[in-house]
Scaffold this motif. Structure first.
Motif, PDB file in Angstrom:
ATOM      1  N   ALA A  17       0.819  -1.216   0.000  1.00 49.91           N
ATOM      2  CA  ALA A  17       0.000   0.000   0.000  1.00 49.91           C
ATOM      3  C   ALA A  17       0.850   1.263   0.000  1.00 49.91           C
ATOM      4  N   GLY A  18       2.009   1.224   0.638  1.00 52.42           N
ATOM      5  CA  GLY A  18       2.781   2.463   0.732  1.00 52.42           C
ATOM      6  C   GLY A  18       4.243   2.290   1.023  1.00 52.42           C
ATOM      7  N   GLY A  19       4.806   1.124   0.709  1.00 48.05           N
ATOM      8  CA  GLY A  19       6.213   0.910   0.985  1.00 48.05           C
ATOM      9  C   GLY A  19       6.476   0.911   2.491  1.00 48.05           C
ATOM     10  N   ALA A  20       7.677   1.343   2.863  1.00 50.06           N
ATOM     11  CA  ALA A  20       8.022   1.388   4.287  1.00 50.06           C
ATOM     12  C   ALA A  20       7.062   2.286   5.062  1.00 50.06           C
ATOM     13  N   ALA A  21       6.635   3.392   4.444  1.00 51.41           N
ATOM     14  CA  ALA A  21       5.694   4.290   5.113  1.00 51.41           C
ATOM     15  C   ALA A  21       4.384   3.586   5.404  1.00 51.41           C
ATOM     16  N   GLY A  22       3.912   2.754   4.466  1.00 50.80           N
ATOM     17  CA  GLY A  22       2.677   2.020   4.701  1.00 50.80           C
ATOM     18  C   GLY A  22       2.798   1.068   5.865  1.00 50.80           C
ATOM     19  N   VAL A  23       3.931   0.394   5.997  1.00 48.65           N
ATOM     20  CA  VAL A  23       4.145  -0.521   7.118  1.00 48.65           C
ATOM     21  C   VAL A  23       4.168   0.246   8.436  1.00 48.65           C
ATOM     22  N   ILE A  24       4.831   1.385   8.449  1.00 47.57           N
ATOM     23  CA  ILE A  24       4.981   2.153   9.691  1.00 47.57           C
ATOM     24  C   ILE A  24       3.644   2.747  10.130  1.00 47.57           C
ATOM     25  N   VAL A  25       2.861   3.271   9.198  1.00 45.41           N
ATOM     26  CA  VAL A  25       1.545   3.809   9.555  1.00 45.41           C
ATOM     27  C   VAL A  25       0.642   2.684  10.053  1.00 45.41           C
ATOM     28  N   LEU A  26       0.716   1.518   9.417  1.00 44.47           N
ATOM     29  CA  LEU A  26      -0.069   0.367   9.886  1.00 44.47           C
ATOM     30  C   LEU A  26       0.326   0.018  11.315  1.00 44.47           C
ATOM     31  N   LYS A  27       1.620  -0.011  11.583  1.00 42.92           N
ATOM     32  CA  LYS A  27       2.089  -0.284  12.946  1.00 42.92           C
ATOM     33  C   LYS A  27       1.528   0.726  13.923  1.00 42.92           C
ATOM     34  N   ALA A  28       1.607   2.011  13.576  1.00 42.13           N
ATOM     35  CA  ALA A  28       1.132   3.063  14.478  1.00 42.13           C
ATOM     36  C   ALA A  28      -0.361   2.938  14.729  1.00 42.13           C
ATOM     37  N   ALA A  29      -1.131   2.584  13.697  1.00 40.69           N
ATOM     38  CA  ALA A  29      -2.578   2.442  13.859  1.00 40.69           C
ATOM     39  C   ALA A  29      -2.906   1.271  14.782  1.00 40.69           C
ATOM     40  N   ILE A  30      -2.186   0.159  14.650  1.00 43.81           N
ATOM     41  CA  ILE A  30      -2.435  -1.003  15.513  1.00 43.81           C
ATOM     42  C   ILE A  30      -2.106  -0.669  16.966  1.00 43.81           C
ATOM     43  N   VAL A  31      -0.995   0.023  17.177  1.00 42.78           N
ATOM     44  CA  VAL A  31      -0.624   0.420  18.535  1.00 42.78           C
ATOM     45  C   VAL A  31      -1.668   1.358  19.130  1.00 42.78           C
ATOM     46  N   ALA A  32      -2.119   2.323  18.345  1.00 45.24           N
ATOM     47  CA  ALA A  32      -3.146   3.255  18.834  1.00 45.24           C
ATOM     48  C   ALA A  32      -4.436   2.510  19.172  1.00 45.24           C
ATOM     49  N   LEU A  33      -4.788   1.508  18.374  1.00 50.59           N
ATOM     50  CA  LEU A  33      -5.971   0.697  18.671  1.00 50.59           C
ATOM     51  C   LEU A  33      -5.817  -0.014  20.013  1.00 50.59           C
ATOM     52  N   ALA A  34      -4.644  -0.561  20.266  1.00 51.36           N
ATOM     53  CA  ALA A  34      -4.406  -1.237  21.542  1.00 51.36           C
ATOM     54  C   ALA A  34      -4.578  -0.272  22.710  1.00 51.36           C
ATOM     55  N   VAL A  35      -4.059   0.950  22.577  1.00 57.87           N
ATOM     56  CA  VAL A  35      -4.167   1.923  23.665  1.00 57.87           C
ATOM     57  C   VAL A  35      -5.617   2.377  23.844  1.00 57.87           C
ATOM     58  N   TRP A  36      -6.370   2.474  22.741  1.00 58.81           N
ATOM     59  CA  TRP A  36      -7.794   2.807  22.865  1.00 58.81           C
ATOM     60  C   TRP A  36      -8.533   1.742  23.673  1.00 58.81           C
ATOM     61  N   ILE A  37      -8.218   0.476  23.438  1.00 58.06           N
ATOM     62  CA  ILE A  37      -8.858  -0.600  24.207  1.00 58.06           C
ATOM     63  C   ILE A  37      -8.446  -0.510  25.675  1.00 58.06           C
ATOM     64  N   LEU A  38      -7.192  -0.201  25.927  1.00 57.41           N
ATOM     65  CA  LEU A  38      -6.759  -0.018  27.319  1.00 57.41           C
ATOM     66  C   LEU A  38      -7.527   1.123  27.974  1.00 57.41           C
ATOM     67  N   TRP A  39      -7.774   2.174  27.199  1.00 57.48           N
ATOM     68  CA  TRP A  39      -8.541   3.292  27.746  1.00 57.48           C
ATOM     69  C   TRP A  39      -9.952   2.837  28.143  1.00 57.48           C
ATOM     70  N   LEU A  40     -10.578   2.072  27.278  1.00 60.44           N
ATOM     71  CA  LEU A  40     -11.921   1.572  27.591  1.00 60.44           C
ATOM     72  C   LEU A  40     -11.884   0.692  28.838  1.00 60.44           C
ATOM     73  N   ASP A  41     -10.849  -0.124  28.953  1.00 58.09           N
ATOM     74  CA  ASP A  41     -10.762  -1.044  30.086  1.00 58.09           C
ATOM     75  C   ASP A  41     -10.397  -0.327  31.377  1.00 58.09           C
ATOM     76  N   SER A  42      -9.856   0.886  31.278  1.00 59.68           N
ATOM     77  CA  SER A  42      -9.454   1.611  32.495  1.00 59.68           C
ATOM     78  C   SER A  42     -10.648   2.210  33.224  1.00 59.68           C
ATOM     79  N   ARG A  43     -11.840   2.102  32.633  1.00 61.24           N
ATOM     80  CA  ARG A  43     -13.047   2.595  33.293  1.00 61.24           C
ATOM     81  C   ARG A  43     -13.849   1.430  33.853  1.00 61.24           C
ATOM     82  N   ALA A  44     -14.135   1.478  35.136  1.00 59.43           N
ATOM     83  CA  ALA A  44     -15.044   0.512  35.743  1.00 59.43           C
ATOM     84  C   ALA A  44     -16.464   1.043  35.562  1.00 59.43           C
ATOM     85  N   PRO A  45     -17.336   0.324  34.865  1.00 62.54           N
ATOM     86  CA  PRO A  45     -18.684   0.851  34.597  1.00 62.54           C
ATOM     87  C   PRO A  45     -19.459   1.212  35.855  1.00 62.54           C
ATOM     88  N   GLU A  46     -19.176   0.504  36.939  1.00 60.54           N
ATOM     89  CA  GLU A  46     -19.931   0.791  38.171  1.00 60.54           C
ATOM     90  C   GLU A  46     -19.338   1.963  38.950  1.00 60.54           C
TER      91      GLU A  46
END
Length: 820
Positions: A89-118
């Motif tokens: 999709a974009g050479g080395a830049a495509g790989v790096i942006v994909l990596k950054a997006a996956i990492v950001a997704l992981a941190v978003w899930i951690l953010w959701l998990d850091s809230r106790a609904p109760e």
């Protein structure tokens, strides 16, 4: 300032819930935008390319030439295809942006998990700031693992598994039913699916304990706000776990990925070559220890809520993270949401206006500090700088042997290559099939062969055997941080530490790699033209000094260094040029041309010594300070102290020498210098207080010297003199394990086997981990034809000294004895 931040955030109103989460998520994305530096990334790219091009799994290993009949084994195949799709999709830049997006997704899930609904405080300003501060700090801690490897999807899968379980237990959310599908992706992207079972075990075990235990506890003490899953929820979780286990087998290798991590962890070659499998040290990796302490304190502070499930979820990952550097990030991402939830609960205990203001101020200050850490990390400011990472897109050529391979291109040298294992993936990605590595980062070869490749750089007979079997004519090597036994102990001080065999000629080197060609092979003309006959760069400054001691070779050394500077401009060439230069000012100028961070630490020390020679104490101190900013090593502190003492600055000398003594209490030379400085300052009490520590350090040093000399004399056949050295060592310290063991070796050579056994057993009583005592006892047992006893001691030796060459030979011998 922090209270002002908290107050301003309160006025943001509904937007606060959108603004604050963006901080850790954006920080993760931005910090992940770094050039490709991990050598295994290229293995994944090469494998992905092969799968996409052929649209099928190959029948055999495609890249390394030592295992052409080895069945294809790639439990990460789907990640390989994904990362190669990023390249398309974009050479080395495509790989790096994909990596950054996956990492950001992981941190978003951690953010959701850091809230106790109760817990309503989680979405209040203080709660949001607490969660953002902690997760942003975690992003900085784990950024070393933002690499183009399956580790990043492991972050997503593990975080989502824990979040889905927590959300179902606490709020009945149904994300849990997606976990079997997630497991199918997981089992085809990373052989760590067994890790995904651990949160299930924690929730089920903790849930059963709470359901059964709370009624009993309530008779004496009523816990507050305990969240215990119902029996129905526990049954549902069990059913989902069954689905997850079934999904784990839906991959080309069946159940094998479930056991692969345990098999790899038990292979000595991986422990030898992969340094990140060593335990983290607090001074280098403070993050996991800080998070473990925060976890423990937060769980204790909220003990009334019986956080049994949270503790059980975290415990195995704490164990993993403190056992090996590779797993540090797992500890941090698992514990971060737990700690955040616990801190939000504690913040909710603030009732008065003043208490809430204090909590808001502290949370705001923590958020500001975490954000500042991100900025400092991006700017590369110590101590948050990561010299391995380079912001941007593309390939970071500081960590790949690209220029070495370009040299081979210019000389028309192709075919099979003997290589350092972490170069193999890049060779396969860049050059396959015109160049084929002997090994890549996966280590897909028989364990015995992997170890022989590992030791071949030091032991020429093994390199010769491998060449005779596989027929390679070029070698692309790294600068060794570990190569089994030290080269000088095997072949003498002049052997090349990067590739010791005299049958191979060094023809190219830069800061990353060295190229060798076989002298009697088809590239004789290239060897004749390009060989470095005097300089062995892997031997460092000490090697240059030994060669320069021969006046007839000095001109050749300098000419070869000039040639390398002109051809490669390498930092190592400038460093060695400075060491080979007699004029201090010219030497300093050469040292200051060093740009590679891995060499700059040594360059600053060398520049300090050169300035010291000219009595420029201020400039020498400045260079020592630059070195200490990079690493506060005891030896550097000691030299800086001596410098300040010679400059008649005794107070400055004391400051450096005290730090040196604290950094390494066993550094004996520091004590006389420090005592003398104290006395010149008139502080006799401080000088006297150092007496016992000085005596202990000096004794240990003298014992080591006597034992080392005894070993040298014994190897030379001068047994009585070796005996005398051991006797002197034992006079100084009768309980020294090295001295007792050396006494055993002396007695063994003398044929006094009973005395040798007693000496070695005394050594093991003093230090049960003294491997060489077991080695001696094994030889004595063999001399007495007691094979079971010999085997027992050999197994103990291999366990205690797994990296040594002798340990490999022991493992080979024991395996052959067990074979039918």
């Amino acid at each position: 300032m922090a209270s002002l931040v908290a107050a301003s955030l309160r006025r943001v109103g509904p937007w606060l819930r959108w603004i604050v989460p963006a901080v850790p998520i954006t920080a993760a994305f931005v910090l992940a935008l770094t050039r490709i530096d991990d050598p295994d990334a290229f293995t994944h790219l090469a494998l992905g390319r092969d799968l996409v091009q052929h649209r099928a799994f190959p029948a055999h290993e495609p890249f390394t030439f030592v295992s052409p009949e080895h069945p294809y084994y790639n439990p990460e195949w789907l990640f390989d295809v994904l990362v190669f799709a990023g390249w398309l999709a974009g050479g080395a830049a495509g790989v790096i942006v994909l990596k950054a997006a996956i990492v950001a997704l992981a941190v978003w899930i951690l953010w959701l998990d850091s809230r106790a609904p109760e817990e309503p405080g989680a979405v209040q300003p203080a709660g949001l700031l607490i969660r953002a501060a902690l997760l942003t700090a975690i992003v900085v801690m784990i950024r070393h693992r933002f690499v183009e490897r399956p580790d990043i999807v492991l972050m997503v899968f593990l975080a989502f598994t824990i979040y889905a379980l927590n959300a179902y237990v606490s709020a009945g959310r149904r994300w849990i039913f997606a976990l079997p599908l997630v497991q199918i992706l997981w089992t085809n992207m990373h052989p760590s699916v067994v890790v995904g079972v651990l949160p299930f075990a924690a929730v089920l075990g903790g849930g059963v304990a709470l359901r059964a235990g709370v009624p009993l506890v309530a008779r004496w003490w009523r816990p507050a706000d305990v969240v215990a899953p119902s029996w129905r929820k526990l049954a549902t979780i069990t059913a989902v776990l069954a689905g997850v286990l079934i999904a784990s087998a839906l991959n080309p290798h069946g159940l094998d990925p479930l056991t692969l991590p345990f098999r790899l962890a038990d292979r000595p070659w991986y422990r030898q070559e992969i340094l990140e499998l060593q335990p983290p040290q607090p001074q280098v990796w403070p993050g996991p220890f800080v998070m473990t302490a925060l976890l423990l304190l937060s769980l204790l502070a909220t003990a009334s809520r019986l956080p049994v499930i949270a503790a059980l979820v975290a415990l195995p990952f704490v164990r993993l993270g403190l056992s090996a550097v590779r797993f540090v990030y797992l500890l941090e991402i698992v514990t971060a949401p737990i700690v955040a939830r616990q801190l939000v609960v504690l913040a909710g205990h603030a009732r008065t206006r003043i208490e809430r203001a204090v909590v808001g101020g502290v949370a705001g200050a923590a958020a500001v500090a975490a954000l500042a850490a991100v900025v400092l990390a991006l700017a590369g400011v110590a101590p948050l700088a990561d010299d391995r990472k380079a912001a941007g897109v593309g390939i970071d050529e500081r960590w790949v042997p690209d220029r070495a391979l370009r040299y081979l291109d210019t000389r028309g040298i192709e075919g099979r290559v003997f290589n350092a294992f972490h170069f193999g993936g890049y060779v396969a990605w860049r050059d396959f099939p015109r160049r084929v590595p002997i090994i890549d980062g996966r280590g897909q070869a028989a364990p015995s062969l992997l170890e022989e490749i590992h030791f071949a750089r030091v032991y020429p007979q093994h390199l010769a055997r491998l060449h005779a079997r596989y027929g390679f004519e070029a070698a692309v090597m790294d600068y060794p941080t570990y190569s089994g036994d030290a080269v000088e102990d095997v072949l003498g001080p002049d052997a090349d530490a990067a590739l010791a065999s005299p049958e191979w000629a060094l023809v190219y080197w830069d800061d990353v790699a060295l190229v060798y060609l076989r002298r009697r092979g088809p590239h004789v003309a290239v060897v004749e033209r390009d060989e470095y006959r005097h300089v062995k760069p892997a031997n460092g400054a000490a090697g240059i000094a030994r060669v320069l001691a021969d006046p007839g070779r000095a001109a050749g050394v300098r000419a070869e260094l000039e040639r390398n500077v002109a051809e490669t401009g390498s930092s190592l060439a400038w460093l060695l040029t400075g060491h080979a230069t007699d004029d201090p000012q010219r030497a300093i100028a050469a040292f200051l041309r060093v740009r590679n961070p891995a060499r700059r630490f040594e360059a600053y020390q060398a520049a300090a010594l050169a300035a010291w020679r000219t009595k420029d104490f201020a400039r020498a101190t400045e260079f020592y300070e630059r070195a200490l900013d990079m690493q506060p090593a005891a030896s550097v502190l000691f030299n800086a102290g001596l410098l300040r003492a010679e400059a008649r600055d005794d107070r400055g000398a004391v400051r450096y020498l005290v730090r040196a003594q604290r950094a390494d209490p066993g550094l004996a030379p520091v004590y006389p210098a420090l005592i003398a400085a104290y006395r010149r300052l008139g502080d006799e009490a401080a000088a006297r207080d150092l007496g016992p520590a000085f005596l202990a350090a000096a004794t240990r040093t003298r014992v080591r010297e006597h034992v080392g000399e005894a070993q040298r004399l014994l190897a030379a056949g001068r047994v009585p003199e070796a005996d005398a050295q051991v006797t002197e060592a034992l006079k100084l310290d009768a309980a020294s394990a090295p001295a007792l063991s050396m006494l055993g070796y002396v007695r063994m050579v003398e044929g006094r086997l009973d005395e040798a056994v007693r000496a070695e057993e005394s050594a093991l009583s003093a230090d049960p981990a003294h491997a060489r005592a077991h080695w001696a006892l094994a030889q004595i047992a063999r001399a007495r034809r007691d094979e079971p006893q010999a085997r027992r001691h050999l197994e103990a030796f291999a366990r205690l000294a797994p990296r040594s060459y002798d340990a490999w030979r022991v493992r080979e011998e024991l395996a052959a004895a067990r074979a039918p």
